[in-house]
Design a protein around this motif. Sequence first.
Motif, PDB file in Angstrom:
ATOM      1  N   LYS A   1      -6.099   2.814   2.160  1.00  0.00           N
ATOM      2  CA  LYS A   1      -6.127   3.770   3.264  1.00  0.00           C
ATOM      3  C   LYS A   1      -5.762   3.116   4.595  1.00  0.00           C
ATOM      4  O   LYS A   1      -5.568   3.810   5.597  1.00  0.00           O
ATOM      5  N   MET A   2      -5.661   1.771   4.608  1.00  0.00           N
ATOM      6  CA  MET A   2      -5.270   1.099   5.837  1.00  0.00           C
ATOM      7  C   MET A   2      -3.814   1.396   6.189  1.00  0.00           C
ATOM      8  O   MET A   2      -3.381   1.158   7.315  1.00  0.00           O
TER       9      MET A   2
ATOM     10  N   ILE B   1      -1.517  -1.065   8.114  1.00  0.00           N
ATOM     11  CA  ILE B   1      -1.414  -2.364   7.449  1.00  0.00           C
ATOM     12  C   ILE B   1      -0.760  -2.137   6.091  1.00  0.00           C
ATOM     13  O   ILE B   1      -1.376  -1.571   5.186  1.00  0.00           O
ATOM     14  N   PRO B   2       0.496  -2.557   5.894  1.00  0.00           N
ATOM     15  CA  PRO B   2       1.224  -2.215   4.666  1.00  0.00           C
ATOM     16  C   PRO B   2       0.843  -3.042   3.449  1.00  0.00           C
ATOM     17  O   PRO B   2       1.080  -2.605   2.322  1.00  0.00           O
TER      18      PRO B   2
ATOM     19  N   ASN C   1       0.801  -1.229   0.000  1.00  0.00           N
ATOM     20  CA  ASN C   1       0.000   0.000   0.000  1.00  0.00           C
ATOM     21  C   ASN C   1       0.832   1.277   0.000  1.00  0.00           C
ATOM     22  O   ASN C   1       0.299   2.354  -0.234  1.00  0.00           O
ATOM     23  N   GLY C   2       2.128   1.154   0.285  1.00  0.00           N
ATOM     24  CA  GLY C   2       2.955   2.345   0.372  1.00  0.00           C
ATOM     25  C   GLY C   2       3.759   2.631  -0.874  1.00  0.00           C
ATOM     26  O   GLY C   2       4.624   3.510  -0.860  1.00  0.00           O
ATOM     27  N   THR C   3       3.502   1.903  -1.969  1.00  0.00           N
ATOM     28  CA  THR C   3       4.303   2.087  -3.173  1.00  0.00           C
ATOM     29  C   THR C   3       4.151   3.491  -3.725  1.00  0.00           C
ATOM     30  O   THR C   3       3.079   4.109  -3.641  1.00  0.00           O
ATOM     31  N   SER C   4       5.229   3.994  -4.309  1.00  0.00           N
ATOM     32  CA  SER C   4       5.243   5.372  -4.801  1.00  0.00           C
ATOM     33  C   SER C   4       5.017   5.471  -6.302  1.00  0.00           C
ATOM     34  O   SER C   4       4.911   6.570  -6.833  1.00  0.00           O
ATOM     35  N   PHE C   5       4.950   4.349  -6.999  1.00  0.00           N
ATOM     36  CA  PHE C   5       4.808   4.433  -8.459  1.00  0.00           C
ATOM     37  C   PHE C   5       3.541   3.773  -8.983  1.00  0.00           C
ATOM     38  O   PHE C   5       3.402   3.523 -10.164  1.00  0.00           O
ATOM     39  N   ILE C   6       2.599   3.472  -8.116  1.00  0.00           N
ATOM     40  CA  ILE C   6       1.290   2.983  -8.548  1.00  0.00           C
ATOM     41  C   ILE C   6       0.238   3.896  -7.941  1.00  0.00           C
ATOM     42  O   ILE C   6      -0.071   3.799  -6.750  1.00  0.00           O
ATOM     43  N   LYS C   7      -0.287   4.796  -8.738  1.00  0.00           N
ATOM     44  CA  LYS C   7      -1.286   5.740  -8.235  1.00  0.00           C
ATOM     45  C   LYS C   7      -2.693   5.148  -8.293  1.00  0.00           C
ATOM     46  O   LYS C   7      -3.533   5.411  -7.460  1.00  0.00           O
ATOM     47  N   SER C   8      -2.962   4.343  -9.310  1.00  0.00           N
ATOM     48  CA  SER C   8      -4.281   3.737  -9.445  1.00  0.00           C
ATOM     49  C   SER C   8      -4.329   2.413  -8.698  1.00  0.00           C
ATOM     50  O   SER C   8      -3.301   1.778  -8.461  1.00  0.00           O
TER      51      SER C   8
END
Length: 722
Positions: free
Chosen positions: A545-546, A555-556, A435-442
């Motif tokens: 959003k978790m 929760i990552p 959930n914290g990835t910086s290169f997947i916006k969708s």
Amino acid sequence: MCAKRKKQEEQKKLIFSNEFFSDMESDNMLYAVLIRSPVADAHLNSISHPHLPEGYFIFDANDISGKKTIQTLGLEIPVFSTGEIRYIGEPLGILVGKDEKKLRELLNSVEIRYEEHLNDSTELLAERTVSTSVRIDQFFDEAAFTVEGTWISHIHPKNYSEPNGAFCYLKDDMMHIFTPSQWLSHMRLSISEVTGIDKNNIVITRTQFSELDTNILWVDSQLAAQVCIAVLKTKKPVKLVLTREEQQQFIENAAPVSISHKTALNTSGEIIADDITITVDGGAYNPFAREFIDRLCIASCNIYSPKAVRINGKVYRSAYPPYSVDLSTIDSHAIYAMESQLQKIAEKTGFDPMELRTRNYAPSGKKKNTMPFQLNCENVMETMQAICRSSDFNRKYITYRLNEENRYLQNNNSPFAPPLRGMGFACGFSGSGYNGTSFIKSTPSLEITLETDGTLHIHALPTSLSVWNIWKSIAANTLVINEKSIVLNSEFTIEKEPEAPETISSNISIMTQLLKKACDSMRRKKDTDALPLTIKKTVPPSKKKMWNKDRFSGIPFMSTAFAACTVEVELDSCTYREHIRSIWIVVDAGKILSAKAAEATIKSTVQQTLHELFADDVVHCPNIRVQFLQSASEPKQIDGIVYSLLPAAFAAALSQALAITVTRLPVQSDTLYKLTKKAKRLFDEQREAEQKAKEEKSAEEKPAGQTEELATSEESTQEANA
């Protein structure tokens, strides 16, 4: 191929092929090789060739009409060096000609003029700090036990597939690119910016690929851009294929990771504090440095919950080529370090390794869990109990431990000496859908369409054959249709082209859940709604959003699998050759959709990982046992689970067999011999120290008169000898 189908293929902007790009040829095709820097940290003045034959060309940054860099996650990486050289082997230009062998000869006589710098300073690429208590130093002062250890992981993947590169040609103002790229949207944008060609005039054919390294994600775009420049300048097809040496040095060079633990425990074996330092060499460029260090910090304590933890993680820039990492196995470096630290704690303190783990595990959501990262692992205790029963871990571990304590009291150099044995244990998780990835916006999504002729189209990127068979089975059983009427539709418009790398967006468990939900919805609507009927399912935004990026907590992962592993090793005490006696793995991955395919995946990954654990040797294990816990929960991805378990379990078993801690992976061929000699020396030094202390204590306890009599007796003996 018929003319109609060929025309349809030419109209597509994205094509998936099972061919290898290196096998492709065309009339008037030119070959290409890269001119690389012989030094690091220098200023490039010029590159030239004194006698370049007719039909051979050199192109560099001056021949780029558009943007001279490729942007990846905010980092600008030069297509060719624009003057400043960052690392040995950095591309300075491209040499093009009709004879590949002649190109190699000409490459050796290219003149490169440069001025070296003397800059020894290091640059911080990414940093992450986490602290859960201001009293952590006080906890160390109050601890009953304090154990320190540093664990280094620099495992190189051993790949024998096709090297990377690209084959490109220009036809009717359309640039055709054949490459094993996994980040297609990134490549299209990069090529357009570098060459000035409109994105609609770029046709990408994704050929066969096999690796998941991050370098491949962005280097493929760089390689294709370099070839496209040569195509535009020569107006001829050009093919560039990296050599096996280039592939290993610039694509498959894994990032070295060093993780230090300083762990404080109370008398019950509970971890009251853990001070963790993570250091990563990122190489000259590393666009994924932020994701790399964040994931390592999240996994640094594995599933355990110390009372207080302090984590300091850093990625540094160096003068080495860009280091890479497999995004699906980032966590394995941290899990290896944590599990090895627990093994060292067990050895130093005498705590049982299984009891040590159960005492420090706290399920997510429980009050005892003090970690900011919540891993939703299910059936943890059941999994560990199952592996202990199946592999007979407790009995073997205690037996080998007793042998370890007296290992060097006997002569192990004899060919008839018994073998050295060890039993190692490790458990860990494998998270998917970070959930914290910086290169997947969708958010991940999947779409299915039921046509009027009864054909079901699953609109998604290509996947493996085993996963595709699972998808067809789910759709066929849910919708009560024939599997032959189910097709994979991988056609995308440029506007809807997946923005994320192919291997990231295709998280198996998540996409499988979306397919199941889409089929359930279609089953309810297909008899009432008109055809064609399209159903699209997307991961709810609430899932992402978790995880709170700002607070770095929550929760990552969208989905988390858990597993445990034991490894039993045997070493020949004379030749120091290793033998893996058995490997047992128990996995909790929810409902297993195809047990046979899942077991085959686990076993093949085990063999591959064993090869990577030995730097210059090939090791096999004929006895691999895999067990899946029965579960009705949603399926979870297991692709990276072996990498999270096997290194730590193997190192623990090897440490017990050698009676000395193994702190670095992979193992060299002479490592076992050196470690054995070191262990014997340390054992002898300890024995001598104990004997000396015993003699000193004995002398202190004897009466003074007895000491004088002993001295007189010694003097008399010396006179008699004289």
